[in-house]
Design a protein around this motif. Structure first.
Motif, short mmCIF file in Angstrom:
data_model
loop_
_atom_site.label_atom_id
_atom_site.label_comp_id
_atom_site.label_asym_id
_atom_site.label_seq_id
_atom_site.Cartn_x
_atom_site.Cartn_y
_atom_site.Cartn_z
N LEU A 17 5.83 6.48 -5.49
CA LEU A 17 4.93 7.10 -4.42
C LEU A 17 3.93 7.65 -4.95
O LEU A 17 2.45 7.12 -4.43
CB LEU A 17 5.00 7.54 -3.42
N GLU A 18 4.16 8.03 -6.38
CA GLU A 18 2.35 8.50 -7.04
C GLU A 18 1.82 7.59 -7.12
O GLU A 18 0.07 7.38 -7.61
CB GLU A 18 2.72 9.25 -8.15
N LYS A 19 2.49 6.29 -7.03
CA LYS A 19 1.22 5.18 -7.87
C LYS A 19 0.27 4.31 -6.49
O LYS A 19 -1.21 3.79 -6.76
CB LYS A 19 1.95 4.07 -8.23
N LEU A 20 0.87 4.76 -5.24
CA LEU A 20 -0.30 4.75 -3.75
C LEU A 20 -1.18 4.99 -3.68
O LEU A 20 -1.52 6.47 -3.94
CB LEU A 20 1.14 4.52 -3.26
N PRO A 21 -2.31 4.95 -2.98
CA PRO A 21 -3.73 5.37 -2.87
C PRO A 21 -2.95 6.26 -1.70
O PRO A 21 -2.12 6.41 -1.18
CB PRO A 21 -4.54 4.22 -2.26
N PHE A 44 -0.25 13.01 0.75
CA PHE A 44 0.06 12.37 1.99
C PHE A 44 -0.28 13.22 3.36
O PHE A 44 0.05 14.60 3.06
CB PHE A 44 1.48 11.49 1.69
N GLN A 45 -0.86 12.24 4.07
CA GLN A 45 -0.95 13.00 5.22
C GLN A 45 0.28 12.75 6.16
O GLN A 45 0.60 11.93 6.73
CB GLN A 45 -2.39 12.62 6.26
N THR A 46 1.21 13.55 6.17
CA THR A 46 2.57 13.58 6.19
C THR A 46 3.53 13.44 7.69
O THR A 46 3.26 14.60 8.41
CB THR A 46 3.54 14.08 4.75
N THR A 47 4.17 12.58 7.60
CA THR A 47 4.89 12.85 9.35
C THR A 47 6.15 12.37 8.99
O THR A 47 6.78 11.14 8.82
CB THR A 47 3.81 12.11 10.45
N ALA A 48 7.68 13.39 9.66
CA ALA A 48 8.25 13.53 8.90
C ALA A 48 9.13 12.65 10.76
O ALA A 48 9.17 13.84 11.73
CB ALA A 48 9.52 14.81 8.53
N VAL A 49 10.20 12.12 10.72
CA VAL A 49 10.90 11.90 12.18
C VAL A 49 12.65 11.83 11.74
O VAL A 49 12.61 11.84 9.84
CB VAL A 49 10.65 10.09 12.00
#
Length: 86
Positions: A17-21, A44-49
């Protein structure tokens, strides 16, 4: 929040994930929220499910209660990255 996954799973996910924009990330099967918290803390703008809100310990990150065996109540194409560990 401690990790519920097998040792090394979260650190491997972090490296990928560190490599992703940075953008919108959905954490499927979020459990207690360890990965969600890491992602939010890393831009990251995060949403947990997860199926059970009662296990989720990270109150400051968006949460969607959903059974992953069914359609997730989120708009199509609403994430830049989706993560599902174990």
């Amino acid at each position: 929040v401690y990790e519920m996954a097998m040792p090394g799973v979260h650190s491997a996910a972090h490296r990928l994930l560190e490599k992703l924009p940075r953008g919108k990330l959905v954490d499927l099967g979020a459990g207690r929220g360890a990965l969600s918290r890491w992602a939010a803390g890393n831009g990251f703008q995060t949403t947990a499910v997860d199926i059970n809100r009662g296990n989720y310990l990270t109150a400051d990150i968006d949460f969607v209660e959903a059974d992953l065996n069914h359609t997730i109540p989120m708009p199509a194409a609403s994430a830049d990255a989706v993560v599902a560990l174990e």
